[in-house]
Design an enzyme around this catalytic site. Sequence first.
Site, PDB file in Angstrom:
ATOM      1  N   ARG A   1      11.242  -6.357   5.174  1.00 49.49           N
ATOM      2  CA  ARG A   1      11.118  -4.927   5.456  1.00 49.49           C
ATOM      3  C   ARG A   1      11.650  -4.616   6.852  1.00 49.49           C
ATOM      4  NH1 ARG A   1       5.221  -2.160   4.939  1.00 49.49           N
ATOM      5  NH2 ARG A   1       4.918  -2.820   7.083  1.00 49.49           N
TER       6      ARG A   1
ATOM      7  N   LYS B   1       0.838  -1.213   0.000  1.00 49.40           N
ATOM      8  CA  LYS B   1       0.000   0.000   0.000  1.00 49.40           C
ATOM      9  C   LYS B   1       0.872   1.264   0.000  1.00 49.40           C
ATOM     10  CE  LYS B   1      -2.432  -1.056   3.746  1.00 49.40           C
ATOM     11  NZ  LYS B   1      -1.857  -2.362   4.136  1.00 49.40           N
TER      12      LYS B   1
ATOM     13  N   ARG C   1      -1.001  -9.390  13.144  1.00 55.06           N
ATOM     14  CA  ARG C   1      -1.496  -8.318  12.261  1.00 55.06           C
ATOM     15  C   ARG C   1      -2.291  -8.904  11.098  1.00 55.06           C
ATOM     16  NH1 ARG C   1       3.909  -5.736  11.020  1.00 55.06           N
ATOM     17  NH2 ARG C   1       2.856  -4.194   9.729  1.00 55.06           N
TER      18      ARG C   1
ATOM     19  N   ARG D   1     -10.030   0.638   8.708  1.00 54.30           N
ATOM     20  CA  ARG D   1      -9.676  -0.743   9.042  1.00 54.30           C
ATOM     21  C   ARG D   1     -10.806  -1.458   9.773  1.00 54.30           C
ATOM     22  NH1 ARG D   1      -3.690   0.209   9.116  1.00 54.30           N
ATOM     23  NH2 ARG D   1      -2.599  -1.686   9.599  1.00 54.30           N
TER      24      ARG D   1
ATOM     25  N   ARG E   1      10.908  -0.795  12.143  1.00 54.53           N
ATOM     26  CA  ARG E   1       9.601  -0.985  12.784  1.00 54.53           C
ATOM     27  C   ARG E   1       9.602  -2.267  13.602  1.00 54.53           C
ATOM     28  NH1 ARG E   1       4.617   0.085   8.739  1.00 54.53           N
ATOM     29  NH2 ARG E   1       3.650  -1.141  10.411  1.00 54.53           N
TER      30      ARG E   1
HETATM   31  P1  AMP Z   1       0.316   0.342   9.311  1.00 53.82           P
HETATM   32  O1  AMP Z   1       1.496   1.237   9.113  1.00 53.82           O
HETATM   33  O2  AMP Z   1      -0.843   0.739   8.468  1.00 53.82           O
HETATM   34  O3  AMP Z   1       0.693  -1.110   9.159  1.00 53.82           O
HETATM   35  O4  AMP Z   1      -0.172   0.531  10.825  1.00 53.82           O
HETATM   36  C1  AMP Z   1       0.682   0.215  11.908  1.00 53.82           C
HETATM   37  C2  AMP Z   1      -0.159   0.066  13.179  1.00 53.82           C
HETATM   38  O5  AMP Z   1      -0.827   1.307  13.470  1.00 53.82           O
HETATM   39  C3  AMP Z   1      -1.283  -0.953  13.098  1.00 53.82           C
HETATM   40  O6  AMP Z   1      -0.822  -2.277  13.367  1.00 53.82           O
HETATM   41  C4  AMP Z   1      -2.242  -0.435  14.156  1.00 53.82           C
HETATM   42  O7  AMP Z   1      -1.770  -0.737  15.467  1.00 53.82           O
HETATM   43  C5  AMP Z   1      -2.132   1.068  13.979  1.00 53.82           C
HETATM   44  N1  AMP Z   1      -3.119   1.567  12.975  1.00 53.82           N
HETATM   45  C6  AMP Z   1      -2.844   2.138  11.765  1.00 53.82           C
HETATM   46  N2  AMP Z   1      -3.969   2.469  11.120  1.00 53.82           N
HETATM   47  C7  AMP Z   1      -4.995   2.104  11.914  1.00 53.82           C
HETATM   48  C8  AMP Z   1      -6.409   2.150  11.792  1.00 53.82           C
HETATM   49  N3  AMP Z   1      -6.996   2.663  10.699  1.00 53.82           N
HETATM   50  N4  AMP Z   1      -7.174   1.671  12.812  1.00 53.82           N
HETATM   51  C9  AMP Z   1      -6.575   1.156  13.928  1.00 53.82           C
HETATM   52  N5  AMP Z   1      -5.259   1.058  14.106  1.00 53.82           N
HETATM   53  C10 AMP Z   1      -4.453   1.517  13.118  1.00 53.82           C
END
Ligand code: AMP
Length: 190
Positions: free
Chosen positions: A128, A14, A146, A89, A134
């Site tokens: 990654r 993404k 996840r 999400r 991260r």
């Molecule tokens: P990402 O970078 O999109 O993989 O997000 C990393 C982490 O941020 C996720 O595993 C969640 O803990 C939190 N997070 C990001 N976006 C959301 C969302 N829309 N709703 C809830 N938690 C989120």
Amino acid sequence: MLNIVLFGPPGAGKGTQSEHIIEKYNLTHLSTGDLFRKHLGEGTELGKLAQGYMDEGNLVPDEVVIGMVKDKIASTPDSNGFIFDGFPRTVPQAIALDAVLKEFGTSVSGMLALDVPDDELRNRLMERGKTSGRADDQNLDKINNRINVYKEETMPVANYFEEQGKFSKIHGVGSIDSIFTEISVVIDSY
Ligand code: AMP
């Protein structure tokens, strides 16, 4: 305005595809994960609140995420449109997004769902993790959590947009350019 929801499990590409979409269509990137990481880095209250959830690969509560997204949209009034990356999400987040965009006189143009098999996701995320810094990319248990959270809590969001006739599936394995070409065809049809 062109408002695109870029959907898919963690590691689907993404972030990478967002960069190409933003450049070609001149959109504002709204990645909730990036926003949370920024808050975390700056040590804000929001960052502290999100950290525990993020460390475990669990979702941050809806009201926190929705408030942050509203602020970002409101602070970018001159945008041509948004690419929503990692948001919504959950179904309540999707309903809130529709409501917020309506307030601003616009709506979701469509959802693009990147489809990638689980084994490929695990390999990409572990790879990654070697360079992203991260913590949630460096541990197989967290990665599996996840992916499970995505299946249980996030997948229903695809049905939500499918029912509105706004869903397109994109084959997310192949070269970055070939995937972007497929994405562009769909965006050009909006
Ligand atoms: P990402 O970078 O999109 O993989 O997000 C990393 C982490 O941020 C996720 O595993 C969640 O803990 C939190 N997070 C990001 N976006 C959301 C969302 N829309 N709703 C809830 N938690 C989120």
